[in-house]
Design an enzyme around this catalytic site. Structure first.
Site, PDB file in Angstrom:
ATOM      1  N   GLY A  11      43.883 111.003  61.621  1.00 28.14           N
ATOM      2  CA  GLY A  11      43.541 112.319  61.068  1.00 28.14           C
ATOM      3  C   GLY A  11      42.517 112.324  59.951  1.00 28.14           C
ATOM      4  O   GLY A  11      42.442 113.292  59.183  1.00 28.14           O
ATOM      5  N   ASN A  13      39.271 112.619  60.206  1.00 28.13           N
ATOM      6  CA  ASN A  13      38.311 113.704  60.460  1.00 28.13           C
ATOM      7  C   ASN A  13      38.941 115.065  60.175  1.00 28.13           C
ATOM      8  O   ASN A  13      38.305 115.939  59.587  1.00 28.13           O
ATOM      9  CB  ASN A  13      37.811 113.652  61.910  1.00 28.13           C
ATOM     10  CG  ASN A  13      36.661 112.675  62.070  1.00 28.13           C
ATOM     11  OD1 ASN A  13      35.579 112.894  61.532  1.00 28.13           O
ATOM     12  ND2 ASN A  13      36.902 111.583  62.773  1.00 28.13           N
ATOM     13  N   MET A  80      43.462 112.719  71.836  1.00 28.76           N
ATOM     14  CA  MET A  80      43.382 111.741  72.925  1.00 28.76           C
ATOM     15  C   MET A  80      43.863 112.284  74.267  1.00 28.76           C
ATOM     16  O   MET A  80      44.514 111.585  75.028  1.00 28.76           O
ATOM     17  CB  MET A  80      44.199 110.492  72.563  1.00 28.76           C
ATOM     18  CG  MET A  80      43.877 109.921  71.208  1.00 28.76           C
ATOM     19  SD  MET A  80      42.132 109.600  71.012  1.00 28.76           S
ATOM     20  CE  MET A  80      42.089 107.949  71.664  1.00 28.76           C
ATOM     21  N   ILE A  82      42.681 114.956  77.679  1.00 28.14           N
ATOM     22  CA  ILE A  82      41.644 115.790  78.287  1.00 28.14           C
ATOM     23  C   ILE A  82      42.218 117.190  78.497  1.00 28.14           C
ATOM     24  O   ILE A  82      43.297 117.332  79.068  1.00 28.14           O
ATOM     25  CB  ILE A  82      41.220 115.215  79.673  1.00 28.14           C
ATOM     26  CG1 ILE A  82      40.806 113.748  79.551  1.00 28.14           C
ATOM     27  CG2 ILE A  82      40.107 116.049  80.289  1.00 28.14           C
ATOM     28  CD1 ILE A  82      39.645 113.495  78.654  1.00 28.14           C
ATOM     29  N   ASN A 103      34.135 118.694  69.979  1.00 31.19           N
ATOM     30  CA  ASN A 103      34.719 117.353  69.835  1.00 31.19           C
ATOM     31  C   ASN A 103      33.755 116.430  69.086  1.00 31.19           C
ATOM     32  O   ASN A 103      32.536 116.624  69.116  1.00 31.19           O
ATOM     33  CB  ASN A 103      34.984 116.757  71.226  1.00 31.19           C
ATOM     34  CG  ASN A 103      35.683 115.416  71.151  1.00 31.19           C
ATOM     35  OD1 ASN A 103      36.585 115.204  70.330  1.00 31.19           O
ATOM     36  ND2 ASN A 103      35.277 114.478  72.000  1.00 31.19           N
ATOM     37  N   HIS A 105      32.740 112.318  68.864  1.00 29.25           N
ATOM     38  CA  HIS A 105      32.918 111.070  69.605  1.00 29.25           C
ATOM     39  C   HIS A 105      32.169 109.935  68.894  1.00 29.25           C
ATOM     40  O   HIS A 105      31.010 110.108  68.509  1.00 29.25           O
ATOM     41  CB  HIS A 105      32.401 111.228  71.035  1.00 29.25           C
ATOM     42  CG  HIS A 105      32.654 110.008  71.853  1.00 29.25           C
ATOM     43  ND1 HIS A 105      33.907 109.720  72.367  1.00 29.25           N
ATOM     44  CD2 HIS A 105      31.856 108.970  72.173  1.00 29.25           C
ATOM     45  CE1 HIS A 105      33.851 108.562  72.991  1.00 29.25           C
ATOM     46  NE2 HIS A 105      32.625 108.081  72.897  1.00 29.25           N
ATOM     47  N   GLU A 170      30.945 110.153  60.549  1.00 34.73           N
ATOM     48  CA  GLU A 170      31.667 111.204  61.289  1.00 34.73           C
ATOM     49  C   GLU A 170      32.122 112.319  60.345  1.00 34.73           C
ATOM     50  O   GLU A 170      31.942 113.503  60.625  1.00 34.73           O
ATOM     51  CB  GLU A 170      32.915 110.618  61.974  1.00 34.73           C
ATOM     52  CG  GLU A 170      32.629 109.743  63.165  1.00 34.73           C
ATOM     53  CD  GLU A 170      33.910 109.355  63.911  1.00 34.73           C
ATOM     54  OE1 GLU A 170      34.783 110.224  64.104  1.00 34.73           O
ATOM     55  OE2 GLU A 170      34.039 108.186  64.307  1.00 34.73           O
TER      56      GLU A 170
HETATM   57  C1  GRF Z   1      37.311 108.943  65.479  1.00 41.55           C
HETATM   58  O1  GRF Z   1      36.498 107.794  65.574  1.00 41.55           O
HETATM   59  C2  GRF Z   1      36.885 110.000  66.460  1.00 41.55           C
HETATM   60  O2  GRF Z   1      35.502 110.066  66.659  1.00 41.55           O
HETATM   61  C3  GRF Z   1      37.553 109.538  67.721  1.00 41.55           C
HETATM   62  O3  GRF Z   1      38.816 109.047  67.302  1.00 41.55           O
HETATM   63  C4  GRF Z   1      38.729 108.643  65.929  1.00 41.55           C
HETATM   64  C5  GRF Z   1      39.753 109.439  65.199  1.00 41.55           C
HETATM   65  O4  GRF Z   1      39.849 109.075  63.856  1.00 41.55           O
HETATM   66  N1  GRF Z   1      37.585 110.581  68.715  1.00 41.55           N
HETATM   67  P1  GRF Z   1      40.659 110.016  62.856  1.00 41.55           P
HETATM   68  O5  GRF Z   1      42.024 110.266  63.500  1.00 41.55           O
HETATM   69  O6  GRF Z   1      39.895 111.289  62.663  1.00 41.55           O
HETATM   70  O7  GRF Z   1      40.798 109.208  61.597  1.00 41.55           O
END
Ligand code: GRF
Length: 192
Positions: A11, A13, A80, A82, A103, A105, A170
């Site tokens: 979490g 992000n 995680m 779809i 999203n 990535h 990110e």
């Molecule tokens: C990140 O690298 C994101 O791009 C990918 O999964 C990871 C999640 O990290 N989809 P977090 O849970 O946000 O720390």
């Protein structure tokens, strides 16, 4: 603008987005964070930051919980699963001709879609890693791209160094996209 976040893991992000909204309350509210993993680290982050969070088991439940808050946009942050075309139809914007779902990535798509992208890029000895933010369609990391940026891989990098550099990019990029979206200055790609 009101958003919901879907996350399955750590979490970080989601936390970056929540921090931004806490500091810019007039611009954007993270109304709800939902997870499909009961022990996801993102839940503790929500509790610490005072943001509502919840668990869902399937798309029907997800939709019901989202309908309670009616978010303008859904941000996926380490989610995680779809999402089905049927689910995404609920967030299809007739005017914009896109799904209102975004999203992030950890790669320069179309390179390294799917899981463990930083790991696979690192093993391939790439000269640079990357991050892509894109609209979501019902493929795997395949929707129209909003923004992409690369970051260097240094010779001395361990996998951990490489991932940390990527993750910090990110957080910056996702926050900037949220800010621009809320201000109405984000250039959105056309239709899926
Ligand atoms: C990140 O690298 C994101 O791009 C990918 O999964 C990871 C999640 O990290 N989809 P977090 O849970 O946000 O720390």
């Amino acid at each position: 603008m009101k958003i919901a976040i879907l996350a399955s893991g750590n979490g970080s992000n989601a936390e970056a987005l929540m921090h931004f909204s806490a500091k810019n309350q007039k611009l954007v509210e993270v109304a709800l964070v939902l997870t499909n993993k009961k022990d996801a680290g993102v839940i503790k982050r929500c509790q610490r930051l005072g943001v509502a969070s919840g668990f869902f088991d399937n798309e029907k439940e997800l939709l019901l919980k989202l309908n309670d808050i009616k978010p303008d946009w859904i941000f996926l942050a380490g989610f995680m699963k779809i999402l089905s075309a049927e689910f995404l139809n609920n967030y299809y914007d007739e005017n914009l001709k896109i799904n209102r779902v975004i999203n992030i990535h950890p790669a320069l798509l179309p390179l390294y879609p799917g899981l463990n992208s930083y790991e696979r890029a690192f093993v391939d000895s790439v000269k640079e890693g990357g991050v892509t933010i894109h609209l979501v369609d019902n493929g795997v990391d395949s929707g129209p791209i909003i923004i992409q940026k690369s970051f260097p891989r240094l010779e001395s990098d361990s996998l951990d160094d490489f991932k940390k550099r990527g993750l910090s990019l990110e957080h910056k990029m996702y926050t900037q996209v949220l800010e621009k979206l809320a201000k109405g200055t984000l250039e959105l790609p056309h239709g899926n």
